[in-house]
Design a protein around this motif. Structure first.
Motif, PDB file in Angstrom:
ATOM      1  N   ILE A  16     -19.180  -5.084  24.466  1.00 45.36           N
ATOM      2  CA  ILE A  16     -17.912  -5.778  24.684  1.00 45.36           C
ATOM      3  C   ILE A  16     -18.005  -6.807  25.793  1.00 45.36           C
ATOM      4  N   ALA A  17     -19.144  -6.958  26.402  1.00 39.70           N
ATOM      5  CA  ALA A  17     -19.252  -7.933  27.493  1.00 39.70           C
ATOM      6  C   ALA A  17     -20.677  -8.438  27.552  1.00 39.70           C
ATOM      7  N   PRO A  18     -20.835  -9.704  27.957  1.00 41.14           N
ATOM      8  CA  PRO A  18     -22.189 -10.213  28.131  1.00 41.14           C
ATOM      9  C   PRO A  18     -22.879  -9.504  29.295  1.00 41.14           C
ATOM     10  N   THR A  19     -24.160  -9.650  29.341  1.00 37.28           N
ATOM     11  CA  THR A  19     -24.898  -9.046  30.439  1.00 37.28           C
ATOM     12  C   THR A  19     -24.578  -9.748  31.738  1.00 37.28           C
ATOM     13  N   ARG A  20     -24.932  -9.098  32.841  1.00 39.56           N
ATOM     14  CA  ARG A  20     -24.631  -9.643  34.164  1.00 39.56           C
ATOM     15  C   ARG A  20     -25.256 -11.025  34.333  1.00 39.56           C
ATOM     16  N   ARG A  21     -26.499 -11.169  33.930  1.00 39.20           N
ATOM     17  CA  ARG A  21     -27.171 -12.457  34.080  1.00 39.20           C
ATOM     18  C   ARG A  21     -26.507 -13.527  33.224  1.00 39.20           C
ATOM     19  N   GLN A  22     -26.134 -13.149  31.979  1.00 44.03           N
ATOM     20  CA  GLN A  22     -25.469 -14.118  31.113  1.00 44.03           C
ATOM     21  C   GLN A  22     -24.125 -14.553  31.699  1.00 44.03           C
ATOM     22  N   GLN A  23     -23.373 -13.580  32.232  1.00 44.70           N
ATOM     23  CA  GLN A  23     -22.068 -13.907  32.807  1.00 44.70           C
ATOM     24  C   GLN A  23     -22.186 -14.920  33.929  1.00 44.70           C
ATOM     25  N   ILE A  24     -23.145 -14.694  34.826  1.00 43.47           N
ATOM     26  CA  ILE A  24     -23.321 -15.592  35.961  1.00 43.47           C
ATOM     27  C   ILE A  24     -23.733 -16.983  35.490  1.00 43.47           C
ATOM     28  N   LYS A  25     -24.620 -17.037  34.513  1.00 45.03           N
ATOM     29  CA  LYS A  25     -25.072 -18.332  34.003  1.00 45.03           C
ATOM     30  C   LYS A  25     -23.928 -19.099  33.341  1.00 45.03           C
ATOM     31  N   LEU A  26     -23.134 -18.395  32.508  1.00 45.55           N
ATOM     32  CA  LEU A  26     -22.011 -19.054  31.833  1.00 45.55           C
ATOM     33  C   LEU A  26     -20.941 -19.490  32.830  1.00 45.55           C
ATOM     34  N   PHE A  27     -20.692 -18.648  33.834  1.00 51.03           N
ATOM     35  CA  PHE A  27     -19.673 -19.020  34.832  1.00 51.03           C
ATOM     36  C   PHE A  27     -20.130 -20.230  35.644  1.00 51.03           C
ATOM     37  N   ARG A  28     -21.431 -20.321  35.930  1.00 49.22           N
ATOM     38  CA  ARG A  28     -21.938 -21.485  36.651  1.00 49.22           C
ATOM     39  C   ARG A  28     -21.708 -22.758  35.836  1.00 49.22           C
ATOM     40  N   ILE A  29     -21.966 -22.678  34.527  1.00 52.95           N
ATOM     41  CA  ILE A  29     -21.722 -23.850  33.665  1.00 52.95           C
ATOM     42  C   ILE A  29     -20.235 -24.200  33.632  1.00 52.95           C
ATOM     43  N   TYR A  30     -19.388 -23.158  33.516  1.00 52.70           N
ATOM     44  CA  TYR A  30     -17.938 -23.409  33.460  1.00 52.70           C
ATOM     45  C   TYR A  30     -17.437 -24.020  34.768  1.00 52.70           C
ATOM     46  N   ASN A  31     -17.986 -23.571  35.891  1.00 53.53           N
ATOM     47  CA  ASN A  31     -17.545 -24.132  37.171  1.00 53.53           C
ATOM     48  C   ASN A  31     -17.967 -25.590  37.308  1.00 53.53           C
ATOM     49  N   ASN A 128     -12.244 -16.048  27.226  1.00 56.37           N
ATOM     50  CA  ASN A 128     -12.611 -15.140  26.138  1.00 56.37           C
ATOM     51  C   ASN A 128     -14.114 -15.087  25.902  1.00 56.37           C
ATOM     52  N   ILE A 129     -14.815 -16.149  26.302  1.00 54.53           N
ATOM     53  CA  ILE A 129     -16.272 -16.112  26.200  1.00 54.53           C
ATOM     54  C   ILE A 129     -16.869 -15.290  27.336  1.00 54.53           C
ATOM     55  N   LEU A 130     -16.341 -15.484  28.546  1.00 51.96           N
ATOM     56  CA  LEU A 130     -16.879 -14.778  29.710  1.00 51.96           C
ATOM     57  C   LEU A 130     -16.492 -13.303  29.712  1.00 51.96           C
ATOM     58  N   THR A 131     -15.264 -12.989  29.283  1.00 52.60           N
ATOM     59  CA  THR A 131     -14.800 -11.593  29.248  1.00 52.60           C
ATOM     60  C   THR A 131     -14.168 -11.316  27.891  1.00 52.60           C
ATOM     61  N   PRO A 132     -14.972 -11.142  26.832  1.00 52.30           N
ATOM     62  CA  PRO A 132     -14.427 -10.943  25.476  1.00 52.30           C
ATOM     63  C   PRO A 132     -13.862  -9.532  25.296  1.00 52.30           C
ATOM     64  N   SER A 133     -12.660  -9.305  25.851  1.00 53.16           N
ATOM     65  CA  SER A 133     -12.008  -7.998  25.774  1.00 53.16           C
ATOM     66  C   SER A 133     -10.501  -8.231  25.717  1.00 53.16           C
ATOM     67  N   ARG A 134      -9.746  -7.187  26.016  1.00 58.13           N
ATOM     68  CA  ARG A 134      -8.289  -7.337  26.013  1.00 58.13           C
ATOM     69  C   ARG A 134      -7.817  -8.338  27.052  1.00 58.13           C
ATOM     70  N   MET A 135      -8.627  -8.508  28.106  1.00 57.69           N
ATOM     71  CA  MET A 135      -8.260  -9.485  29.132  1.00 57.69           C
ATOM     72  C   MET A 135      -8.194 -10.885  28.547  1.00 57.69           C
ATOM     73  N   GLY A 136      -9.026 -11.171  27.543  1.00 53.78           N
ATOM     74  CA  GLY A 136      -8.992 -12.480  26.894  1.00 53.78           C
ATOM     75  C   GLY A 136      -7.675 -12.721  26.195  1.00 53.78           C
ATOM     76  N   THR A 137      -7.119 -11.677  25.574  1.00 50.76           N
ATOM     77  CA  THR A 137      -5.801 -11.804  24.953  1.00 50.76           C
ATOM     78  C   THR A 137      -4.714 -12.034  26.002  1.00 50.76           C
ATOM     79  N   PHE A 138      -4.889 -11.401  27.166  1.00 48.22           N
ATOM     80  CA  PHE A 138      -3.921 -11.612  28.254  1.00 48.22           C
ATOM     81  C   PHE A 138      -3.938 -13.063  28.731  1.00 48.22           C
ATOM     82  N   TYR A 139      -5.133 -13.678  28.771  1.00 49.66           N
ATOM     83  CA  TYR A 139      -5.205 -15.094  29.146  1.00 49.66           C
ATOM     84  C   TYR A 139      -4.363 -15.942  28.196  1.00 49.66           C
ATOM     85  N   ALA A 140      -4.494 -15.682  26.885  1.00 47.71           N
ATOM     86  CA  ALA A 140      -3.734 -16.449  25.899  1.00 47.71           C
ATOM     87  C   ALA A 140      -2.234 -16.209  26.053  1.00 47.71           C
ATOM     88  N   ALA A 141      -1.858 -14.955  26.298  1.00 45.17           N
ATOM     89  CA  ALA A 141      -0.425 -14.645  26.458  1.00 45.17           C
ATOM     90  C   ALA A 141       0.139 -15.318  27.703  1.00 45.17           C
TER      91      ALA A 141
END
Length: 547
Positions: A16-31, A128-141
């Protein structure tokens, strides 16, 4: 060999979530994306300032929001550059701030009709890419509620047209659609990546297991190209073929080239794949080897797999079968032979006491006694071979063991006349062998060496030398005498049973010594060099590759 299977439990069924390394890499790109957007927004303030003054509701707040957004993104970028590793909580807070800041900028600018509303979709998608869980639905709401709130406030407080509410509703639908689609895609991608990662890990583990098995095999394995260049060699192949340079002082890390006999065998096989290659010796002190070739790729044929077998094992099995039969036969007739043999010996002793014997009679009696002892010795040696116990090897240091053996052996001899020199390499690797059996071999070799040295130079003298093989991983011990040496035509037969050049010998001493060495996975050989006398070498097996 290991079986190439993937355990069912190796892959998590619901990642349900990317790995720690993937998360950091994707967040760096998003920032980086957020930093670029904030710079563009700040730049637009200076491009057309009059238009902003006329259209924006709360220009000063908008300007402060843009400057603060740029400062926040710049600070996060510097922190990541300095080595900061954001946690899951930091990423969640950052996405929430993005959604709130973007709607704050919409509120202070021209409302929901501003193009900044499209950037909210990007923030929801990133969440939703960084945290693909219920939190992603909360972002949309949250984004949908903020958009509807801004458009509703504009209709009620500023008398804006109701179309803004319809636009806000459409944006809300886009937010939820982006959330659901990207969550589904992200989860599928992560499941696929987790499956690939798990299989790659399993393959790596299987490869490691196979590598361990291949390295511990006593069958030598080589992978060659058509020109004889070595692509791969296991430890057994290096050990079997390194005998070609075991008199040198180099320490090769790997086999660099094939022995000449193996090169010729490869050429013969390439010319006629049905031809069987004759056994060969890489060096006079090495075992006889049998090689078999096969192609790894039948279509291309550019790589050749070589299996190297130690023929001494096959020969040893055949000789053991022969000696087992001989031992049973000897055990069956030993009683029948010893009775008349005892009677002959006793009669010879009685005849020796007679006073009517001349010199010729005494010579005949001496022949009778000598050959009676020889026959009895042959029977005892064969019985010993048939009753030989299995080796019980221990890991021992060669240097201390050899010094102890020398002291013990000298106590059984005349210390004043017997000379045994000892030379030990300072960095000897340990060896695994049965101490009592190898001591029996050493006693046999030392007794022979002292006897033949006495015959040639008039004093019992031998030298013991312990050193390291050319591969740097095995130890060997040389026993050198100063006797007359062995004739060239007899060197190939000295380890055969019942072969002897001494009329009083049984011909089983060296054979028994080699058998005991082979039982300990060591190798006894005759070293052919230009030095006087004979040199017998015991080469011990690699302590970590014994089976």
């Amino acid at each position: 060999m290991a079986v190439d299977t993937i355990p069912e439990t190796a892959v998590s069924p619901r990642p349900i979530a990317p790995t720690r390394r993937q998360q950091i890499k994707l967040f760096r790109i998003y920032n980086h994306y957020r930093l670029v957007v904030s710079l563009v927004l700040l730049g637009l303030l200076f491009v057309d300032p009059e238009n902003f003054y006329n259209r924006f509701r709360l220009l000063e707040y908008y300007q402060a929001g843009v400057a603060g957004y740029l400062s926040l993104n710049a600070f996060i970028a510097l922190a990541i550059l300095a080595g900061f590793r954001p946690s899951h909580r930091h990423i969640t807070i950052s996405i929430l701030l993005d959604i709130l800041v973007m709607h704050g900028l919409l509120f202070t600018s021209t409302g929901i009709t501003n193009g900044l509303a499209n950037l909210v979709i990007v923030s929801v998608a990133a969440g939703n890419i960084l945290t693909p869980s219920r939190m992603g639905t909360f972002y949309a709401a949250l984004a949908a509620i903020c958009s509807l709130g801004i458009s509703g406030w504009a209709v009620l407080a500023l008398n804006e047209p109701a179309d803004d509410i319809v636009r806000a509703g459409s944006l809300g639908i886009l937010y939820f659609a982006a959330a659901f689609i990207l969550q589904n895609i992200s989860i599928r991608m992560m499941r696929s990546e987790a499956l690939a990662s798990s299989r790659a890990k399993s393959i790596a583990e299987l490869e490691k297991i196979n590598q361990q098995i291949i390295q511990r095999m006593r069958t030598g394995i080589l992978v060659l190209d058509r020109y004889g260049s070595i692509r791969l060699a296991n430890a057994a192949a290096e050990e079997l073929l390194s005998g070609a340079t075991d008199n040198g002082h180099t320490h090769p890390e790997h086999l660099m080239s094939l022995p000449q006999a193996l090169k010729l065998g490869l050429e013969d096989w390439l010319n006629d794949p049905r031809k069987r290659i004759e056994p060969f010796q890489p060096s006079p002190t090495a075992h006889f080897l049998q090689v078999n070739f096969t192609q790894l790729d039948e279509d291309r044929g550019d790589q050749i797999l070589v299996f190297i077998e130690d023929m001494s094992k096959v020969t040893q099995q055949a000789q053991q079968m022969k000696l087992a039969s001989l031992g049973r036969l000897t055990a069956g007739i030993a009683h029948e032979i010893r009775n008349p043999l005892g009677a002959i010996s006793h009669a010879a002793q009685l005849m020796e006491e007679s006073t009517h014997l001349d010199q010729g009679d005494h010579q005949m009696l001496d022949i009778i006694r000598r050959h009676s002892r020889r026959v009895n010795g042959i029977i005892e040696n064969v019985l010993d071979l048939s009753r030989r116990r299995a080796a019980n090897p221990d890991l021992l240091e060669i240097g201390p063991w050899l010094r102890e053996f020398r002291e013990d052996f000298l106590q059984t001899r005349d210390n004043k006349t017997t000379h045994i020199s000892l030379e030990i390499h300072p960095d000897l690797p340990p060896a695994r062998f049965d101490k009592s059996q190898i001591e029996q071999v050493m006693v046999n070799l030392c007794d022979n060496g002292l006897r033949y040295s006495q015959q040639r130079i008039g004093e019992p003298r031998i030298s013991l030398h312990a050193d390291v093989t050319a591969d740097g991983e095995r130890a060997y011990v040389d026993v050198r005498d100063f006797g007359p040496g062995i004739k060239a035509e007899d060197r190939s037969s000295i380890f055969e049973p019942f072969f002897t050049t001494d009329k009083s010998g049984t011909g089983l001493g060296l054979y028994l010594a080699r058998e005991l060495c082979e039982a300990n996975q060591a190798h006894l050989s005759l070293v052919e060099d230009d030095q006087p006398g004979c040199c017998f070498r015991i080469t011990f097996a690699h302590p970590g590759r014994m089976i």
